[in-house]
Design a protein around this motif. Structure first.
Motif, PDB file in Angstrom:
ATOM      1  N   SER A  66       9.338 115.922  30.030  1.00 33.49           N
ATOM      2  CA  SER A  66       9.993 117.320  30.212  1.00 33.49           C
ATOM      3  C   SER A  66       9.465 117.840  31.454  1.00 33.49           C
ATOM      4  O   SER A  66       9.078 117.326  32.571  1.00 33.49           O
ATOM      5  CB  SER A  66       8.879 118.241  29.297  1.00 33.49           C
ATOM      6  N   LEU A  67      10.009 119.093  31.818  1.00 34.46           N
ATOM      7  CA  LEU A  67      10.016 119.642  33.019  1.00 34.46           C
ATOM      8  C   LEU A  67       9.516 121.131  32.650  1.00 34.46           C
ATOM      9  O   LEU A  67      10.087 121.980  32.230  1.00 34.46           O
ATOM     10  CB  LEU A  67      11.322 119.839  33.790  1.00 34.46           C
ATOM     11  N   CYS A  68       8.287 121.332  32.875  1.00 40.61           N
ATOM     12  CA  CYS A  68       7.280 122.655  32.455  1.00 40.61           C
ATOM     13  C   CYS A  68       6.918 122.910  33.833  1.00 40.61           C
ATOM     14  O   CYS A  68       6.242 122.335  34.470  1.00 40.61           O
ATOM     15  CB  CYS A  68       6.578 122.264  31.318  1.00 40.61           C
ATOM     16  N   PHE A  69       6.618 124.449  33.718  1.00 37.46           N
ATOM     17  CA  PHE A  69       5.823 124.947  34.708  1.00 37.46           C
ATOM     18  C   PHE A  69       5.445 126.278  34.153  1.00 37.46           C
ATOM     19  O   PHE A  69       5.356 126.882  33.047  1.00 37.46           O
ATOM     20  CB  PHE A  69       6.567 125.272  35.900  1.00 37.46           C
ATOM     21  N   VAL A  70       4.105 126.741  34.872  1.00 39.49           N
ATOM     22  CA  VAL A  70       3.318 127.949  34.579  1.00 39.49           C
ATOM     23  C   VAL A  70       3.255 128.922  35.678  1.00 39.49           C
ATOM     24  O   VAL A  70       3.123 128.489  36.805  1.00 39.49           O
ATOM     25  CB  VAL A  70       1.987 127.712  33.982  1.00 39.49           C
ATOM     26  N   MET A  89       3.685 120.977  34.713  1.00 37.04           N
ATOM     27  CA  MET A  89       3.296 120.020  33.735  1.00 37.04           C
ATOM     28  C   MET A  89       4.468 119.126  33.483  1.00 37.04           C
ATOM     29  O   MET A  89       5.774 119.434  33.502  1.00 37.04           O
ATOM     30  CB  MET A  89       3.082 120.919  32.235  1.00 37.04           C
ATOM     31  N   GLY A  90       4.483 118.189  32.945  1.00 36.60           N
ATOM     32  CA  GLY A  90       5.568 117.165  32.605  1.00 36.60           C
ATOM     33  C   GLY A  90       5.794 116.054  33.898  1.00 36.60           C
ATOM     34  O   GLY A  90       4.722 115.877  34.666  1.00 36.60           O
ATOM     35  N   ILE A  91       7.082 115.889  34.024  1.00 34.92           N
ATOM     36  CA  ILE A  91       7.378 115.051  35.073  1.00 34.92           C
ATOM     37  C   ILE A  91       7.104 115.246  36.208  1.00 34.92           C
ATOM     38  O   ILE A  91       6.581 114.555  37.381  1.00 34.92           O
ATOM     39  CB  ILE A  91       9.043 114.768  35.047  1.00 34.92           C
ATOM     40  N   ALA A  92       7.003 116.648  36.678  1.00 36.13           N
ATOM     41  CA  ALA A  92       6.519 117.121  38.038  1.00 36.13           C
ATOM     42  C   ALA A  92       5.110 117.341  38.012  1.00 36.13           C
ATOM     43  O   ALA A  92       4.510 117.892  39.137  1.00 36.13           O
ATOM     44  CB  ALA A  92       7.301 118.153  38.432  1.00 36.13           C
ATOM     45  N   GLY A  93       4.424 117.257  37.053  1.00 35.13           N
ATOM     46  CA  GLY A  93       2.947 117.545  36.851  1.00 35.13           C
ATOM     47  C   GLY A  93       1.965 116.518  37.190  1.00 35.13           C
ATOM     48  O   GLY A  93       2.545 115.170  37.129  1.00 35.13           O
ATOM     49  N   PRO A  94       0.827 116.670  37.011  1.00 36.26           N
ATOM     50  CA  PRO A  94      -0.174 115.318  37.064  1.00 36.26           C
ATOM     51  C   PRO A  94      -0.193 114.491  35.998  1.00 36.26           C
ATOM     52  O   PRO A  94      -0.278 113.268  35.763  1.00 36.26           O
ATOM     53  CB  PRO A  94      -1.544 116.247  37.140  1.00 36.26           C
ATOM     54  N   ASP A  95       0.578 115.013  34.851  1.00 37.58           N
ATOM     55  CA  ASP A  95       0.722 114.141  33.467  1.00 37.58           C
ATOM     56  C   ASP A  95       1.890 112.831  33.902  1.00 37.58           C
ATOM     57  O   ASP A  95       2.054 111.954  33.067  1.00 37.58           O
ATOM     58  CB  ASP A  95       0.769 114.716  32.561  1.00 37.58           C
ATOM     59  N   ARG A  96       2.555 113.403  34.787  1.00 38.78           N
ATOM     60  CA  ARG A  96       3.821 112.532  35.224  1.00 38.78           C
ATOM     61  C   ARG A  96       4.905 112.343  34.267  1.00 38.78           C
ATOM     62  O   ARG A  96       5.326 111.032  34.049  1.00 38.78           O
ATOM     63  CB  ARG A  96       3.261 111.233  35.920  1.00 38.78           C
ATOM     64  N   GLY A  97       4.737 113.296  33.138  1.00 36.02           N
ATOM     65  CA  GLY A  97       5.904 113.065  32.217  1.00 36.02           C
ATOM     66  C   GLY A  97       5.539 112.369  30.921  1.00 36.02           C
ATOM     67  O   GLY A  97       6.040 112.142  30.094  1.00 36.02           O
ATOM     68  N   PHE A 138      -6.662 118.461  32.431  1.00 35.06           N
ATOM     69  CA  PHE A 138      -6.225 119.077  33.686  1.00 35.06           C
ATOM     70  C   PHE A 138      -6.514 120.413  33.673  1.00 35.06           C
ATOM     71  O   PHE A 138      -5.980 121.205  32.727  1.00 35.06           O
ATOM     72  CB  PHE A 138      -4.609 118.780  33.876  1.00 35.06           C
ATOM     73  N   VAL A 139      -7.507 120.901  34.579  1.00 36.03           N
ATOM     74  CA  VAL A 139      -7.945 122.283  34.635  1.00 36.03           C
ATOM     75  C   VAL A 139      -7.217 122.952  35.550  1.00 36.03           C
ATOM     76  O   VAL A 139      -6.974 122.901  36.652  1.00 36.03           O
ATOM     77  CB  VAL A 139      -9.466 122.103  35.042  1.00 36.03           C
ATOM     78  N   VAL A 157       4.372 130.641  30.237  1.00 38.03           N
ATOM     79  CA  VAL A 157       4.735 129.031  30.080  1.00 38.03           C
ATOM     80  C   VAL A 157       6.184 128.803  29.670  1.00 38.03           C
ATOM     81  O   VAL A 157       6.515 129.299  28.855  1.00 38.03           O
ATOM     82  CB  VAL A 157       3.694 128.603  28.917  1.00 38.03           C
ATOM     83  N   VAL A 158       6.615 127.978  30.444  1.00 35.04           N
ATOM     84  CA  VAL A 158       8.101 127.707  30.297  1.00 35.04           C
ATOM     85  C   VAL A 158       8.133 126.058  29.999  1.00 35.04           C
ATOM     86  O   VAL A 158       7.675 125.405  31.083  1.00 35.04           O
ATOM     87  CB  VAL A 158       8.956 127.943  31.503  1.00 35.04           C
ATOM     88  N   MET A 159       8.718 125.793  29.359  1.00 31.42           N
ATOM     89  CA  MET A 159       8.872 124.144  28.952  1.00 31.42           C
ATOM     90  C   MET A 159      10.480 123.968  28.867  1.00 31.42           C
ATOM     91  O   MET A 159      11.158 124.477  27.889  1.00 31.42           O
ATOM     92  CB  MET A 159       8.136 123.793  27.427  1.00 31.42           C
ATOM     93  N   ARG A 160      10.897 123.076  29.254  1.00 34.05           N
ATOM     94  CA  ARG A 160      12.151 122.258  29.074  1.00 34.05           C
ATOM     95  C   ARG A 160      11.872 120.864  28.747  1.00 34.05           C
ATOM     96  O   ARG A 160      11.676 120.017  29.575  1.00 34.05           O
ATOM     97  CB  ARG A 160      12.949 122.414  30.594  1.00 34.05           C
TER      98      ARG A 160
END
Length: 477
Positions: free
Chosen positions: A130-134, A145-153, A174-175, A185-188
């Motif tokens: 996913s491509l998510c951000f806050v 969060m997701g592909i561009a976040g620390p969980d790497r998708g 992830f704090v 919170v946006v989730m794609r």
């Protein structure tokens, strides 16, 4: 021994006196201002404060659009029952029914607003692939969060802590520490509805036994998330200021708001004079920012020097900073007036990750796009995307998807109806009627209305960044 001498006295030239003085009458865009030997006469006192309040109202509007936009987004979602315990989503994709700034029709969206003041520390379990951000309530970047976040998708657990939180922080998360209690919170989800429905949001206090996740499908709901362009804009900002910690906003913008009566902990009750001035300020500012967005004068907005295609992040900074560290105020106002949500993954995506954008409301001759005319856009072969591309059409009034009898005003590579030319180019058609045999490559427009378009590249490749590939201009047919 210290030497003390007398300085010469050359006298004050007339030119110097003129430069530090004011004439008895000063003609201004606000009308004549009269003085007695530099002292403002009563009419000038009134005119000075009217002008000052108008200018501060205009500046407050331009600088605070990001916050008003978040308040309007939260209000719109709440009208459908979407809150900190409920995720709004689009099944399968967003249509043009909702009024949402430059939404896309290609990915399954999910949205929610955290309420850390009510729920305390809150956990988000992000969906994989996913491509998510806050963003916080001033629409400042908080985390990906997701592909561009620390969980790497891979999907991960994120713990959001309220401002000033000093309690213990458990392991395994992830704090994240937003500056505001509310965060958007946006989730794609690139895996579509099935992937998005794996998202979970719950208070940390319920981590041992999380409640069942609630979802609301808003894909075809007619509701508004766009901020006001009149006096009520400032009421939207006051709602934000009163609900968040005073230190959540930088002192400069806080000072602009205080100057027009918006102060934490104090009621915002402008008198009739001030209310009228602020209403005028909002309307003028909305006209100014539309000019900045669609006819920018700064060359850095343009992807190419001889093109109408513009970059919503002209410095490729999600904070709208220049290379010298200066805040690009026009760029910040433009982006948040036309779009919603910012992150490094969108502003300065790496090759093959995140997304990149270009927009225009002009044809190849620099004329406004007219819904009563027909146009073509050629995307040369080898469109530089790892994932997919899309071209969406928007209403310049609402900056939301153009409403026609096509629920999805878009041409994109996920559609099985899109056809390429024999040379590999893709030609997209716009107009009130479809060219025969080209219906899959066509977006309907509305006679009597303008429109603008946004090119999206998901997983952009090197030829986009080095500009060896570039889209054609929009040509009248």
């Amino acid at each position: 021994m210290t030497h003390v001498g007398d300085a010469p006295s050359p006298g004050t030239p007339a030119g110097t006196l003129n430069s530090i003085s004011i004439p008895d009458r000063l003609e201004t865009v606000f009308g004549a201002m009269d003085f007695f030997d530099g002292l403002p006469l009563p009419g000038s006192v009134t005119r000075s404060y009217d002008a000052l309040d108008l200018l501060r109202g205009i500046e407050a509007f331009l600088n605070c659009v990001p916050g008003a936009s978040m308040v309007a987004m939260r209000r719109g979602l709440r009208s459908l029952g979407i809150d900190s315990h409920t995720i709004g989503f689009t099944a399968p994709r967003c249509t043009s029914a909702p009024l949402i700034l430059t939404a896309n029709t290609e990915t399954t969206y999910g949205m929610a607003f955290l309420a850390l003041d009510q729920d305390g520390p809150t956990v988000i379990e992000s969906p994989p692939n996913s491509l998510c951000f806050v963003n916080d309530l001033w629409q400042r970047y908080v985390t990906d969060m997701g592909i561009a976040g620390p969980d790497r998708g891979e999907g991960g657990k994120y713990l959001f802590l309220p401002p000033g939180h000093e309690g213990d922080v458990p392991d395994g998360y992830f704090v994240v520490r937003p500056a505001t209690y509310a965060s958007w919170v946006v989730m794609r989800a690139l895996e579509g509805e099935e992937g998005l429905l794996r998202t979970r949001i719950h208070p940390l206090s319920a981590a041992a036994d999380p409640p069942e996740q609630r979802f609301v499908d808003f894909a075809e709901s007619d509701f508004n998330t766009v901020h006001a362009n009149d006096f009520s804009f400032f009421e939207e900002i006051d709602t934000l200021v009163q609900g968040e910690p005073p230190g959540a906003l930088d002192p400069e913008r806080a000072g602009q708001l205080a100057a027009i009566g918006i102060v934490p902990g104090k009621p915002f009750r402008p008198d009739d004079r001030m209310r009228s001035i602020l209403d005028t300020a909002a309307r003028i500012a909305s006209g100014i920012v539309r000019t900045l967005a669609f006819k920018p004068r700064d060359p850095i907005f343009y992807h190419y020097p001889d093109s109408a295609w513009k970059n919503p992040w002209p410095s490729r900074s999600h904070e709208f900073l220049s290379q010298e560290g200066a805040r690009l105020l026009d760029a910040r106002a433009v982006f948040h007036y036309v779009g919603a949500g910012t992150s490094p993954a969108m502003a300065a995506a790496a090759v093959g990750a995140g997304s990149q954008y270009a927009y225009t409301a002009e044809d190849s001759a620099g004329e406004w796009l007219d819904g009563g005319r027909s146009y073509t856009l050629t995307l040369p072969r080898d469109i530089p995307v790892k994932n997919f591309w899309a071209v969406n059409v928007y209403d310049p009034q609402t900056r939301s998807l153009l409403r026609t009898d096509q629920p999805y005003p878009s041409v994109n590579s996920l559609s099985h109806d899109v056809r390429s030319e024999s040379n590999g180019d893709t030609v997209i058609h716009f107009g009130p009627t479809a060219p025969q045999g080209k219906e899959g490559n066509w977006v309907r427009t509305v006679p009597g209305k303008g429109w603008f378009t946004l090119l999206r590249l998901y997983g952009p490749l090197e030829s986009w960044f080095d500009k060896s590939w570039r889209p054609g201009e929009i040509e009248p047919a």
